[in-house]
Design an enzyme around this catalytic site. Structure first.
Site, PDB file in Angstrom:
ATOM      1  N   HIS A 158       0.835  -1.225   0.000  1.00 27.89           N
ATOM      2  CA  HIS A 158       0.000   0.000   0.000  1.00 27.89           C
ATOM      3  C   HIS A 158       0.861   1.263   0.000  1.00 27.89           C
ATOM      4  CE1 HIS A 158      -3.348  -2.692   1.253  1.00 27.89           C
ATOM      5  NE2 HIS A 158      -2.405  -3.244   1.978  1.00 27.89           N
ATOM      6  N   SER A 279      14.650  21.769 -15.756  1.00 25.77           N
ATOM      7  CA  SER A 279      13.458  22.569 -16.010  1.00 25.77           C
ATOM      8  C   SER A 279      13.893  23.901 -16.608  1.00 25.77           C
ATOM      9  CB  SER A 279      12.712  22.804 -14.701  1.00 25.77           C
ATOM     10  OG  SER A 279      11.938  23.983 -14.776  1.00 25.77           O
ATOM     11  N   LYS A 285      15.696  21.994 -10.451  1.00 28.47           N
ATOM     12  CA  LYS A 285      15.074  20.722 -10.838  1.00 28.47           C
ATOM     13  C   LYS A 285      16.021  19.759 -11.535  1.00 28.47           C
ATOM     14  CE  LYS A 285      11.361  19.518 -10.469  1.00 28.47           C
ATOM     15  NZ  LYS A 285      10.115  19.851 -11.160  1.00 28.47           N
ATOM     16  N   GLU A 292       9.775   8.614 -16.690  1.00 27.99           N
ATOM     17  CA  GLU A 292       8.396   9.062 -16.931  1.00 27.99           C
ATOM     18  C   GLU A 292       7.947   8.723 -18.352  1.00 27.99           C
ATOM     19  OE1 GLU A 292       7.503  13.063 -14.720  1.00 27.99           O
ATOM     20  OE2 GLU A 292       9.596  13.030 -15.306  1.00 27.99           O
TER      21      GLU A 292
END
Ligand code: ARG
Length: 462
Positions: A158, A279, A285, A292
């Protein structure tokens, strides 16, 4: 200008250019040029051996086709994108070069069995490098797992800290998935390793073809057994897309973990700069774009599978032009999975593992609570009672701002007189992991055993 066609004669006027454009498949089936030529050479040789065409014609066809392939590969000629499909282009080019012999090539054959053959041969070739990439990934994971056989980390259910495991164990879980993926690709390959040539358009042919000889010379293990099925089966394409979809399921789960682990919240790993992105506005970043994109591209491959299933659903026997839609979906699936692996493998290989952060996370989430209960079971208490006492201990720790490691013995004893000094050893993270040495467990010794086993399998896989 009208497209190059094999089917003039019956028609009293030119097809509309819209029809030609819409009908054409050369922009994507030209990828199968080698397989198309190999199939034609095998077919021609068989025709001659069966006395259906002369040996001279077969020789002219074979050398003509070999020359065409050489010319395409050297860039001397370009595949004419005005042809309807690759089969049309090759046959027309051959006939332009060798004359009547070229016109005899298609005896006892249809583009329906031809394309079914080409696609099988082409996929069979594509599977080889894909399999190799998956093997490479497994090898990288084994290497890392070996290094991190005793690196303690929290295991999750979980997405809540659950029980302590080792990072090596976690990585080896993925090797199991990828080994099954290879198994599925191999299974699908075995089933599609048959020649449909001889099925003709749908009802086979009146010529005395030697189907086995063609299959044998193409390195296929046999022939299809029903001419209708031979031309209209695309199960193999669907099976391959399904197998590749599962590869993407596994890659996307792994990607998701990489994304989580590289976040400041987890900080279990740091991706190498070479495999991260930045970024345009936020200077701090460092983004896990590769992971992704792999996660995102899984959607593409599932889409390809869905497209193939939907194209085939409800199609009456035998060949229908709908089936021309099989190639783009299937090729896209192969290209996508292969591209994902190409980026994913070095990203994994170069990532920096941060064991101290993994251990810190494992130390602060009561992930040794089960072991605390097991300690009481060892002292003779039924598990359910031990579970309840431990639950109360956890609640007490939370209240006092402590962990099971830092809770004083007198507090333990207040809840159960069976606790002794040795509780602290029993719940130490290393001890918790070392004790999980049942076959398949995360103990360092087990991880090393898993690595050895998987490496052994890999040897016979490659
Ligand atoms: N381009 C076609 C395909 O990919 C080849 C088979 C054509 N057969 C036909 N009957 N039109 O399916």
């Amino acid at each position: 200008m009208s497209f190059m066609k094999l089917w003039t004669g019956r028609f009293s006027k030119q097809t509309d250019s819209v029809t030609d454009d819409f009908n054409s498949s050369i922009s994507f089936d030209s990828r199968m040029v080698r397989e198309d030529i190999a199939g034609s050479i095998a077919h021609a040789a068989m025709l001659a051996n069966q006395g259906i065409i002369s040996q001279n014609d077969a020789k002219a066809i074979q050398s003509g086709l070999s020359d065409i392939l050489a010319d395409i590969e050297s860039g001397k000629i370009l595949i004419d994108m005005k042809s309807e499909d690759i089969h049309t282009f090759i046959e027309s080019e051959l006939t332009a070069r060798i004359g009547d012999a070229g016109k005899r090539l298609h005896t006892g054959r249809s583009r329906n069995d031809q394309v079914a053959l080409d696609l099988r041969l082409y996929i069979k070739n594509l599977v080889v490098p894909l399999r190799r990439q998956i093997c490479d990934l497994i090898a990288v994971l084994c290497e890392m797992a070996e290094k991190h056989a005793s690196t303690v980390m929290p295991g999750y259910t979980h997405l809540q800290r659950a029980q302590p495991i080792t990072f090596g164990h976690h990585l080896m879980a993925y090797t199991e998935m990828f080994l099954r993926d290879i198994g599925r690709l191999d299974d699908a390959t075995k089933r599609m390793d048959v020649s449909p040539l001889g099925s003709g358009a749908l009802a086979s042919t009146t010529y005395p073809l030697d189907r086995d000889a063609v299959a044998h010379s193409l390195g296929l293990s046999g022939v299809t057994h029903n001419s209708l099925d031979g031309v209209s089966d695309r199960d193999f394409a669907i099976e391959m897309a399904a197998a590749m979809s599962l590869v993407m399921v596994h890659l996307s789960r792994f990607s998701e973990e990489i994304i989580l682990w590289s976040s400041w919240e987890f900080r279990f790993i740091e991706l190498d700069d070479a495999f991260s992105t930045g970024s345009s506005i936020m200077p701090q970043k460092k983004n896990p774009d590769i992971a992704e994109l792999v996660r995102g591209k899984s959607g593409r491959v599932f889409g390809d599978l869905m497209a193939l299933l939907t194209v085939m659903k409800g199609l009456p026997l035998a060949y229908n032009k709908d089936m021309q839609e099989d190639k783009e979906a299937l090729f896209d699936a192969f290209d996508t999975v292969s591209m994902c692996l190409t980026a994913f493998i070095p990203m994994i290989k170069t990532m920096r593992v941060l064991p101290q952060n993994m251990r810190a996370a494992a130390a602060s989430g009561f992930i040794n609570a089960t072991d605390c209960a097991d300690y009481l079971v060892g002292k003779g208490l039924p598990f359910r009672d031990a579970y309840k006492i431990t639950g109360s201990l956890v609640a007490l720790c939370i209240e006092m701002g402590l962990t099971l490691e830092t809770l004083p013995l007198n507090q333990y004893r207040r809840l159960c007189g069976l606790f002794d000094e040795d509780i602290y050893d029993a719940i130490s993270l290393d001890e918790c992991v070392n004790k999980r040495c049942v076959y398949g467990g995360p103990a360092p010794g087990n991880v090393l055993m898993q690595v050895r086993r998987v490496r052994e399998i890999l040897k016979s896989c490659r």
